[in-house]
Every structure is written in structure tokens, then in C-alpha cells.
Design a protein around this motif. Sequence first.
Motif, mmCIF file in Angstrom:
data_model
loop_
_atom_site.group_PDB
_atom_site.id
_atom_site.type_symbol
_atom_site.label_atom_id
_atom_site.label_comp_id
_atom_site.label_asym_id
_atom_site.label_seq_id
_atom_site.Cartn_x
_atom_site.Cartn_y
_atom_site.Cartn_z
ATOM 1 N N ALA A 1 0.830 -1.211 0.000
ATOM 2 C CA ALA A 1 0.000 0.000 0.000
ATOM 3 C C ALA A 1 0.862 1.259 0.000
ATOM 4 C CB ALA A 1 -0.936 -0.009 1.202
ATOM 5 N N LEU A 2 1.965 1.233 0.738
ATOM 6 C CA LEU A 2 2.862 2.391 0.756
ATOM 7 C C LEU A 2 3.448 2.632 -0.633
ATOM 8 C CD1 LEU A 2 4.268 4.608 2.379
ATOM 9 C CD2 LEU A 2 6.075 2.953 2.927
ATOM 10 N N GLY A 3 3.817 1.549 -1.336
ATOM 11 C CA GLY A 3 4.334 1.690 -2.691
ATOM 12 C C GLY A 3 3.309 2.271 -3.637
ATOM 13 N N VAL A 4 2.046 1.823 -3.517
ATOM 14 C CA VAL A 4 0.980 2.357 -4.369
ATOM 15 C C VAL A 4 0.753 3.835 -4.066
ATOM 16 C CG1 VAL A 4 -1.475 2.210 -4.923
ATOM 17 C CG2 VAL A 4 -0.133 0.115 -4.656
ATOM 18 N N GLN A 5 0.756 4.194 -2.771
ATOM 19 C CA GLN A 5 0.565 5.596 -2.403
ATOM 20 C C GLN A 5 1.664 6.475 -2.997
ATOM 21 O OE1 GLN A 5 -2.131 7.091 -0.291
ATOM 22 N NE2 GLN A 5 -1.221 8.597 -1.678
ATOM 23 N N GLN A 6 2.888 5.982 -2.972
ATOM 24 C CA GLN A 6 3.998 6.745 -3.542
ATOM 25 C C GLN A 6 3.838 6.905 -5.051
ATOM 26 O OE1 GLN A 6 7.283 4.388 -2.080
ATOM 27 N NE2 GLN A 6 7.407 5.515 -0.143
ATOM 28 N N GLU A 7 3.335 5.851 -5.721
ATOM 29 C CA GLU A 7 3.057 5.944 -7.164
ATOM 30 C C GLU A 7 2.051 7.056 -7.440
ATOM 31 O OE1 GLU A 7 3.784 4.136 -10.042
ATOM 32 O OE2 GLU A 7 4.695 2.245 -9.378
ATOM 33 N N LEU A 8 0.969 7.065 -6.681
ATOM 34 C CA LEU A 8 -0.082 8.062 -6.905
ATOM 35 C C LEU A 8 0.405 9.474 -6.545
ATOM 36 C CD1 LEU A 8 -3.307 6.202 -5.697
ATOM 37 C CD2 LEU A 8 -2.347 6.379 -7.997
ATOM 38 N N ASP A 9 1.200 9.579 -5.478
ATOM 39 C CA ASP A 9 1.756 10.889 -5.114
ATOM 40 C C ASP A 9 2.630 11.438 -6.242
ATOM 41 O OD1 ASP A 9 0.480 10.820 -2.676
ATOM 42 O OD2 ASP A 9 2.260 10.197 -1.538
ATOM 43 N N ALA A 10 3.409 10.539 -6.870
ATOM 44 C CA ALA A 10 4.274 10.973 -7.976
ATOM 45 C C ALA A 10 3.448 11.414 -9.180
ATOM 46 C CB ALA A 10 5.227 9.839 -8.361
ATOM 47 N N ILE A 11 2.352 10.709 -9.449
ATOM 48 C CA ILE A 11 1.475 11.092 -10.562
ATOM 49 C C ILE A 11 0.848 12.450 -10.288
ATOM 50 C CG2 ILE A 11 -0.741 10.527 -11.664
ATOM 51 C CD1 ILE A 11 0.098 7.576 -11.483
ATOM 52 N N ILE A 12 0.404 12.679 -9.054
ATOM 53 C CA ILE A 12 -0.176 13.970 -8.693
ATOM 54 C C ILE A 12 0.849 15.092 -8.885
ATOM 55 C CG2 ILE A 12 -0.928 15.349 -6.708
ATOM 56 C CD1 ILE A 12 -2.449 12.871 -5.722
ATOM 57 N N GLU A 13 2.071 14.851 -8.438
ATOM 58 C CA GLU A 13 3.103 15.890 -8.485
ATOM 59 C C GLU A 13 3.564 16.194 -9.914
ATOM 60 O OE1 GLU A 13 7.662 16.723 -6.832
ATOM 61 O OE2 GLU A 13 6.539 14.956 -6.150
ATOM 62 N N LYS A 14 3.714 15.154 -10.737
ATOM 63 C CA LYS A 14 4.356 15.331 -12.042
ATOM 64 C C LYS A 14 3.391 15.405 -13.219
ATOM 65 C CE LYS A 14 8.452 12.795 -10.479
ATOM 66 N NZ LYS A 14 9.295 11.576 -10.692
ATOM 67 N N HIS A 15 2.187 14.853 -13.063
ATOM 68 C CA HIS A 15 1.321 14.694 -14.231
ATOM 69 C C HIS A 15 -0.095 15.242 -14.045
ATOM 70 C CE1 HIS A 15 4.395 12.086 -15.977
ATOM 71 N NE2 HIS A 15 4.460 11.477 -14.810
ATOM 72 N N CYS A 16 -0.358 15.870 -12.904
ATOM 73 C CA CYS A 16 -1.724 16.337 -12.625
ATOM 74 C C CYS A 16 -1.768 17.840 -12.400
ATOM 75 C CB CYS A 16 -2.294 15.637 -11.379
ATOM 76 S SG CYS A 16 -2.708 13.902 -11.632
ATOM 77 N N LEU A 17 -2.937 18.391 -12.637
ATOM 78 C CA LEU A 17 -3.221 19.796 -12.353
ATOM 79 C C LEU A 17 -4.198 19.863 -11.192
ATOM 80 C CD1 LEU A 17 -2.962 22.797 -13.290
ATOM 81 C CD2 LEU A 17 -4.983 22.368 -14.726
ATOM 82 N N ARG A 18 -3.832 20.584 -10.142
ATOM 83 C CA ARG A 18 -4.738 20.774 -8.997
ATOM 84 C C ARG A 18 -5.854 21.718 -9.406
ATOM 85 N NH1 ARG A 18 -4.414 21.575 -3.172
ATOM 86 N NH2 ARG A 18 -6.595 21.771 -2.518
#
Length: 393
Positions: A336-353
Motif C-alpha cells: 500500500a505504501l508503494g501504491v501511495q507513492q506511485e499516486l503521489d508521484a502522478i499527482i506531483e508530475k502529471h496532474c493539475l490541482r
Amino acid sequence: MRGKRIPRSLAGYTHHNKVVLVHGGSDYFSRLIQLIDRAKTTIHLQIYIYEADQTGRMVTDALIRAASRKVEVFVLLDGYASQDLQKEFIRRMKEAGIQFRWFWPLFKSRRFYLGRRMHHKVIVADGSFCMTGGVNISDRYNDIGGNKAWLDWGLYVEGQAALKLHIICNEMWKKAYWSKRLTADKFAWLPGIQPAEECMVRIRRNDWVMAKNQISRSYLEMFRTARERITIMSSYFLPGKIFRKNMAMAAKRGVAVKIIMGGVSDVKIARLAEQYMYRWLFRNGIEIYEYQDTVLHGKLAVYDGAWVTVGSYNVNRISAYASVELNMDVRNGAFALGVQQELDAIIEKHCLRITPESFFSHTSLFSKIRQRIAYESIRILFFLFTFYFKQEK
């Protein structure tokens, strides 16, 4: 002495499994072909969309190779979403020894439920290795010709959960809802492997007609259990009233709830309807992120670095009350920690807030009207597709 009752949140888990989160695209299809090529006794492939393009031909060639090794290959496709698959393509499968059926073929089933489609995407080999997720067999989901695949996920599992999935697929195959009675298949039970790794995995299914709402319950458990953070990635994010109520309660308790949606969508009316929902999300303190790179098709959620669900289930009423869906829940801190880190990276690098300020400053009165019409239209369409459904269990 009566045994202790297992808490509902822990019910149904198998313990001896090895799990890997698989990215959609070439990563997913490389692993899919490897899984088919290593099969020795049986393969069940059950898919919503199967197209006769480059990716479809590649998968079919692998299935034919398996059949030539005397592997029992069962292919079950949704009778609506894959109805354009050419007869010649299907004939090639059958002539190679692949057993092929449609799930609820249109106008040939004993009951006709237009909105009830087999939306899950599953492959299991030898009752030991499997992969589930949101990836269909189509070039759109693969990295083909320099085009980036839609963002999606699969969960690869070895172990006890794969054997359970084999049994489910076997039952789905036998009960594909043809108008005539089908005979039992040769493989009902197989000796699954038991990895040394310990990882809690359970299979969750939604199928309202058959009185199954396990995936919906998993999401509600997540909202009620989470203490720190929830991250949901979902295409076509249009939660119903119960879902919204529990999500709002989690946010009110101080849980940081983040939703990753698509900035680009293949269904324009769904995109407009999602934007209508933004106002409710803003009011309840839920953060919105839009993925920018390509179409977002993934469906997964993680909370508190403790639990993950991955599969075919979209957070909307169609998945909750109409389609046949399958997810896998994983209760394991490291995963779960690995998945959370994946999603955090997607939010930071590939998403618009998306904030209230940025959203409302770019939303005209005409856009508001279009969003409201889209939202209400989807509600009406859902009613028309499902009002006549009857539960059979």
C-alpha cells in the motif's frame, strides 16, 4: 466453544500471495503474454472489450500457442462491448482449439438486461497466476506506434487468490447466460501454488442482479476506517448518494481525501457531468486533481498506507448497480505504501490541482448549464437502462 467471529473488514482474505502493481501499456501486455506462455493446464480470459487490432492479434497469437500446447483455453467476452469482433477472428480462435463464448449475447440470453454488462477484465492461468484490473484488449490500452497508452492499472497475483479467481471464472463461464443449458467444464479445481510470501488478498465482486455489492462495501469500509488519508483514482467519477455521504463524513473527521480524475476523457458527457460534481467536492473539502497526459482509465484506491483496491470498478452508479465488476483488495502495508507513492508521484508530475478559484474563474454560465444537463442526462440514462432489473438471488 464457538469460534470468534471474523470482523467484516477482514472477511474473505487469503494469506499466501505474491502481488505486483502493473502499469497499463507495454508493461501490462508483456506480463499478460508471459502469463499465457507459461500456462500448462488451463487459461480463463474474461474481457469487456476485445478488438482485432495489433494488440488483439498479439494476445490471440499467444492464446493459440497455448492451445497448441494442449492448454485448455476459455475466452469469455462481453456480448455488447466486443460485438464488433469479426467472425473470421473468432473462427480462427475456435479452429485453434480455443473455447469461446459471449457473456449475455444481445437478444440471445434468457433475460435481456442492456445495462448489465461483464465489465471486469481478468486472466487466470493454472489456478495459480492471475491478473485483474481495468485494461481491455485494444491498442488504446497499449503503447503502440508511438502513442502513449491510456493510464490504467493491473494487479498481478500468484497464490491462493488466483485459485479462488479460477473458480469464479469457471462459474462465470458455465453461467454465461445463453438460452440453452451448458454442460460442466473439465476443470473445476486445480492445485494452486502457495508462495512463501504472506500478503492478504481478497476478491471482491459487484453484480446487483446477482445480489453482489462487495466492491461498494469495500469502498464504504475505507471511508469509515481511514484516519489520515485516502487517494482515489477513478475514470467517470460520479458517486451516488451513499458514497458521497460516507466520503464527506471521512473528510469531516479530518481525513485528507484526494480524487484523481481525467483532464482528458473519451466520454465527453461524463467529463461534463464530473465537472458538475466539483462543486460538491469543493464544499466538502475534497481535493481534485486532473491527470493531463492522456485518457485516464484506471480504477484504484489506497488509504493510510495500509490497504489498496484495484480492478474494473468505476466510482459511479453503473458499476455499483448495473455492471459485473471485479476488484482485488490488498491489505499489506509495504504494498500500500508503494501504491501511495506511485499516486503521489502522478499527482506531483502529471496532474493539475483544481481549486475553486481556478475552476469558477474558467466556468461560464453556458458551461454550468452544459454540466448540469450532462449530469441529469446520465442520471436519466442510468434509470432507463436499469429500472427493469430484477435480482435473481
